[in-house]
Design an enzyme around this catalytic site. Structure first.
Site: not given
Length: 540
Positions: A332, A513-516
């Site tokens: 996700e 977003k983007s696992r940040l």
């Protein structure tokens, strides 16, 4: 003062899920030479049915459709080989009965048909990834189902477009068009469609022809079918091709023989209505759903219908096995506001209270549910979900049986971790700290605030102990229920009470977003003899 966690009753009304009938897809292009044709059928479509059999309640309406769609709820399913399939004659006869002595109206059934199609789409294709939907609608009831589905998809968070080249002048269809126009849903002519549909749309809804259509599709529908068929020959370098969803019968198919000439649409999802038609046995796509849920016993008996039960209040149910899924590919991409140090409360309990109130306001199911992790003398951890029943600056409180596994572990090692996960908000809160029992007076007060059934259940359950069967619990419960039937005070068991975790560490997590992800940790720090909370950002 202790904040008692309150249970809120939230009414979420994104759409109806009633045990009512659902309409069938019926084209106006009907061949009247067949002996089973009846004038009633020109106003009808054939898709509904089945009584509720499952008591399970799946709360499809409890979250915003974008947050949990597709992965969040696994619907009931049944082996497709054991399900009844209808011939064209049987489907027509069932429609005639429903529209005759059973008194269903076309607009009522069409509304439920379109709703079932929309909910089936929402089960698999999340609007965060498949937002743009083109509904290609034919002139008959199948097209009407598509118009209704487009309206519901708009309310579910999708961005629908409609191609409706042969509009039916009847008031029912004109009203459906007006409803979409009032929502500013764009209508696109065939001439204005892009040559490459994959560039502009994420889902293509095939609502052109239903089970009653005969003959070769005429313009412009022959060209539209070809456009959808050609998408299966898309450039393999593309990351994603639009998902094709067909309503009841893939356009270009024979209702019983399937895609005879190989020139019909090959959908990724088929939403059968009433019961699958015989052609559905030839469907090879990954997603087959049944829509509608009302079959009177007389019809079920007459046609020996064997259909899956609908879970809870759902308007759709998956048929057959779900597609093989690569677990490693499940992910996700969270979209959330930034969670910045300058925006947070100085005290972590105040920050928790703020987030908890927002979880309540969002209508999330049981926002006070938390994972409690404990470990005994041997250091082996165990976790379970318990319910938070109060919190303040002194700690976080829950109640349980002191002789349970967690109770024994806490007696050996009075330290624990709590974890809250609020999926709809992309948030987690983690706490660690020491644990003590609450006072007997506090446990007594809370025990008698519970429903009497829960009080009796606490006496009956020797939590974590091995028992010979569920019947033992029922028998003991009935005995105590009769014993206290006069309304007398139910005594709190000595082994039952509360625990309070006093936090020594907080971590607030906000998915990004983007696992940040944002991770802010609160830890105690002594400054000039006074304890304050130090806030630090952790790498995601």
């Amino acid at each position: 003062m202790l904040r008692l966690v309150r249970k809120r009753t939230t009414m979420t009304c994104l759409f109806f899920k009633q045990s009512l009938p659902l309409i069938f897809n019926f084209s106006l292009n009907i061949n009247t030479s067949h002996s089973f044709y009846n004038p009633l059928l020109s106003r009808l479509s054939s898709s509904f049915l089945y009584p509720i059999q499952s008591p399970a309640v799946l709360s499809f309406c409890s979250k915003p459709p974008g947050s949990e769609v597709g992965v969040r709820s696994v619907r009931s399913m049944q082996n497709s080989e054991s399900i009844s399939y209808l011939s064209q004659r049987e489907a027509a006869e069932i429609d005639e009965t429903l529209m005759g002595p059973l008194g269903f109206s076309v607009d009522q059934l069409m509304e439920l048909a379109g709703l079932s199609v929309a909910t089936s789409i929402a089960e698999v294709y999340k609007p965060s990834e498949y937002k743009r939907v083109l509904a290609v609608c034919g002139p008959g009831n199948n097209g009407g189902d598509g118009l209704v589905a487009a309206r519901h998809l708009h309310h579910f968070g999708y961005k629908p477009f409609v191609c409706y080249p042969k509009r039916t002048p009847k008031p029912l269809y004109s009203g459906l068009v007006t409803q979409l126009e009032s929502l500013s849903v764009p209508f696109i002519s065939v001439e204005d469609l892009p040559l490459d549909l994959s560039e502009e749309f994420d889902i293509l809804l095939d609502a052109m022809f239903g089970f009653s259509y005969h003959g070769v599709p005429r313009p412009p529908f022959d060209g539209l079918i070809q456009m959808l068929v050609s998408l299966r020959n898309y450039d393999q370098t593309r990351q994603k091709s639009p998902a094709i969803v067909s309503v009841d019968i893939p356009s270009g198919w024979h209702v019983e023989e399937g895609d005879i000439g190989g020139a019909g649409i090959k959908p990724d999802m088929l939403v059968s209505l009433t019961a699958p038609k015989l052609c559905a046995k030839k469907f090879c796509g990954p997603h087959h759903f049944l829509g509608g849920r009302f079959v009177p016993p007389s019809i079920a008996d007459k046609y020996k219908l064997n259909l899956p039960s609908y879970p809870g209040t759902s308007m759709c149910v998956r048929i057959g096995k779900p597609p093989q899924i690569d677990i490693s590919a499940l992910r996700e991409n969270y979209i959330s506001p930034e969670f910045l140090e300058e925006q947070v409360e100085a005290d972590p309990v105040d920050q928790f209270h703020k987030w908890f109130e927002e979880a309540l306001a969002a209508g999330l199911k049981e926002p006070n549910a938390m994972a409690l992790s404990t470990a005994g003398r041997n250091g082996k951890p165990s976790s379970r979900i318990v319910l938070l029943k109060g919190f303040d600056k002194n700690g976080f409180v829950w109640f349980t049986n002191y002789e349970s596994q967690k109770g024994h572990q806490l007696s050996e090692n009075p330290h624990a971790s709590l974890l809250f996960y609020w999926d709809g908000l992309n948030r987690q809160v983690r706490l660690e700290g020491s644990v003590q029992k609450v006072s007997e007076e506090e446990s007594e007060q809370y025990f008698h605030s519970r429903p009497r059934g829960s009080q009796i259940g606490a006496i009956v359950s020797k939590q974590s102990a091995v028992i010979p069967g569920r019947n033992v619990l029922y028998e003991q419960y009935k005995e105590l229920e009769e014993k206290f039937s006069d309304g007398s005070l139910i005594p709190k068991p000595k082994q039952w009470g509360g625990y309070r975790l006093k936090p020594e560490l907080f971590e607030f997590w906000q998915g990004q977003k983007s696992r940040l992800h944002d991770r802010l940790r609160y830890s105690p720090e002594d400054i000039n003899g006074q304890q304050v909370w130090k806030i630090e950002r952790l790498a995601p």
